[in-house]
Design an enzyme around this catalytic site. Structure first.
Site, PDB file in Angstrom:
ATOM      1  N   ARG A 150       0.834  -1.219   0.000  1.00  0.00           N
ATOM      2  CA  ARG A 150       0.000   0.000   0.000  1.00  0.00           C
ATOM      3  C   ARG A 150       0.862   1.260   0.000  1.00  0.00           C
ATOM      4  NH1 ARG A 150      -5.547  -0.436   1.613  1.00  0.00           N
ATOM      5  NH2 ARG A 150      -6.227  -2.314   0.554  1.00  0.00           N
ATOM      6  N   ARG A 187      -3.744   6.651   0.569  1.00  0.00           N
ATOM      7  CA  ARG A 187      -4.274   7.882   1.156  1.00  0.00           C
ATOM      8  C   ARG A 187      -3.327   8.641   2.072  1.00  0.00           C
ATOM      9  NH1 ARG A 187      -9.599   4.799   2.804  1.00  0.00           N
ATOM     10  NH2 ARG A 187      -7.922   3.290   2.952  1.00  0.00           N
ATOM     11  N   ARG A 212      -6.936  11.052  -6.574  1.00  0.00           N
ATOM     12  CA  ARG A 212      -8.156  10.305  -6.273  1.00  0.00           C
ATOM     13  C   ARG A 212      -9.362  11.236  -6.363  1.00  0.00           C
ATOM     14  NH1 ARG A 212     -12.067   8.421  -3.866  1.00  0.00           N
ATOM     15  NH2 ARG A 212     -12.118   6.895  -2.177  1.00  0.00           N
ATOM     16  N   ASP A 227      -6.486  -3.290  -7.599  1.00  0.00           N
ATOM     17  CA  ASP A 227      -7.010  -3.904  -6.372  1.00  0.00           C
ATOM     18  C   ASP A 227      -7.259  -5.383  -6.622  1.00  0.00           C
ATOM     19  OD1 ASP A 227      -8.118  -2.829  -3.603  1.00  0.00           O
ATOM     20  OD2 ASP A 227      -9.349  -4.522  -4.242  1.00  0.00           O
ATOM     21  N   TYR A 248     -14.227 -12.455  -0.080  1.00  0.00           N
ATOM     22  CA  TYR A 248     -14.895 -11.169  -0.322  1.00  0.00           C
ATOM     23  C   TYR A 248     -16.125 -11.351  -1.211  1.00  0.00           C
ATOM     24  CZ  TYR A 248     -11.237  -8.194   1.682  1.00  0.00           C
ATOM     25  OH  TYR A 248     -10.378  -7.561   2.547  1.00  0.00           O
TER      26      TYR A 248
END
Ligand code: CP3
Length: 355
Positions: free
Chosen positions: A32, A36, A45, A82, A158
């Site tokens: 990562r 952010r 973004r 992702d 998921y």
């Protein structure tokens, strides 16, 4: 002449490690590393509108991929995408809700599988392959471009739960109660993931990583069936078509099943989570088998002397084997950039430390 091999001609320290050798300084990148905690990511973004719009916009996604490389001089660039792009490209709805993480419309039984299809896979994922091509064209030659997918068990969990979270109960209930039906989901996911990874390799990925973030907390026979066996099939099929590509496995939470994972899946290196005991890993893994990882991402939030001690402990623990410095899991959004800079400064210096 083998053009595939000659295209990797400039020395990439990450590839040196993955071939079982030790460069002067251990190379590093961070899970990562694009995200952010970086203001330039947040700007991009916002410009894209949503996370998925950003992933599917190759020019912006390529720029985001290279942001941490430019800022910190990482030895690896991880494709900005992702693990849930595969279910999305199979036709499952996917949305990243603010503050909630991913939301999918759940697949919970065999009859739901008719909602999924391989037909549009490359059409939907096409922009991701284009991102790989653009990053490859713009990237410094010593940097390795890391393509990736999720582990089949993690992605399936998921798809079945329809959301993130640390609870695999929905997937477990299907997998334990109807192994054949769940096996059909895994088989479809395997075909899609093999095709998806091979397109990344064709587009220029130098390395692949398989993120099995929810590999932990399974009974051993289920770890065998749901983590080891599917990963082994994935690795075998990718290597049949692309024998030169190094594959890093990340069986998060594998604990004492680490040795079996490494021996039985055929991965070329293993990424260690934060909870892994390094003495145990070093004793368990074959000599010269490359390792990666393990710094607690919260150490980088805290920063200071303990972070630096931990960095040194990890590097010292793996002193005698090829090692890529990394985290045990991804950076969290609260990570101060100044702490990453301090860490990176130490990592760049490490080459001067006598062996
Ligand atoms: O630098 C990089 O690593 C970028 C590429 C990348 C992302 N996700 C971008 C991302 C990679 C390799 C991943 C892997 C991923 N995605 C995993 C495996 C690793 C892990 O963290 O365990 C998993 C389980 C996912 C699924 C996922 N994606 C979740 C649970 C979430 C929400 C949680 C969160 O951090 O927001 C995402 C969203 C996501 N993926 C973001 C990023 C940068 C944040 C999205 C945003 O900008 O709002």
């Amino acid at each position: 002449m083998n053009t595939v091999m000659s295209s990797t001609a400039p020395e990439k320290p990450m590839l040196t490690v993955l071939s079982g050798k030790k460069p002067k300084r251990p190379p590093f990148w961070f899970m990562r590393q694009a995200g952010r905690y970086l203001s330039e990511y947040r700007e991009m973004r916002a410009r894209a509108g949503s996370f998925l719009d950003l992933v599917y916009a190759p020019e912006m996604a390529a720029e985001v991929t290279l942001q941490p490389v430019k800022r910190f001089g990482t030895d690896g660039a991880i494709l900005f995408s992702d693990i849930l792009i595969v279910p999305h490209a199979l036709g499952q709805t996917l949305d990243f809700k603010h503050g909630e993480g991913p939301v999918l419309d759940p697949i919970t039984k065999t009859s739901d599988l008719s909602r999924l299809s391989l037909d549009q896979l490359h059409k939907i994922a096409g922009p991701v392959y284009e991102t790989v091509r653009q990053v490859k064209a713009d990237m410094p030659p010593h940097v390795a471009l890391i393509g990736f997918s999720g582990g089949l068990w993690t992605v399936a969990s998921y798809m079945v739960a329809g959301r993130g979270g640390d609870d695999q109960r929905a997937a477990k209930r299907w997998a334990y109660g109807d192994p054949e039906g769940f096996g059909q989901l895994l088989a479809l996911l395997e075909d899609a993931t093999v095709a998806y990874l091979l397109e990344q390799v064709k587009a220029g990925a130098d390395v692949l990583q398989i993120f099995d973030s929810w590999a932990g907390n399974l009974p051993e026979p289920m770890f065998t069936d749901l983590v080891i066996a599917p990963t082994s099939r994935l690795v075998t099929r990718v290597k049949e078509a692309a024998p030169h590509i190094p594959i890093i496995g990340f069986p998060r939470g594998a604990g004492p099943l680490l040795g079996r994972y490494v021996a039985e899946t055929g991965v070329d290196a293993v990424s260690l989570d934060t909870g892994m005991c390094l003495t145990y890993a070093d004793e368990t893994l074959p000599r010269n088998f490359p390792t990666q990882g393990n710094l607690d991402p919260q150490m980088v939030v805290a920063g200071g002397p303990m972070m630096e001690r931990e960095m040194a402990r990890i590097l010292t623990s793996f002193h005698s084997r090829p090692h890529i410095f990394n985290l045990g899991h991804g950076f969290v959004p609260e990570t101060p950039v100044a702490h990453v800079e301090a860490l990176v400064g130490r990592l760049h210096d490490w080459q001067d430390t006598p062996a």
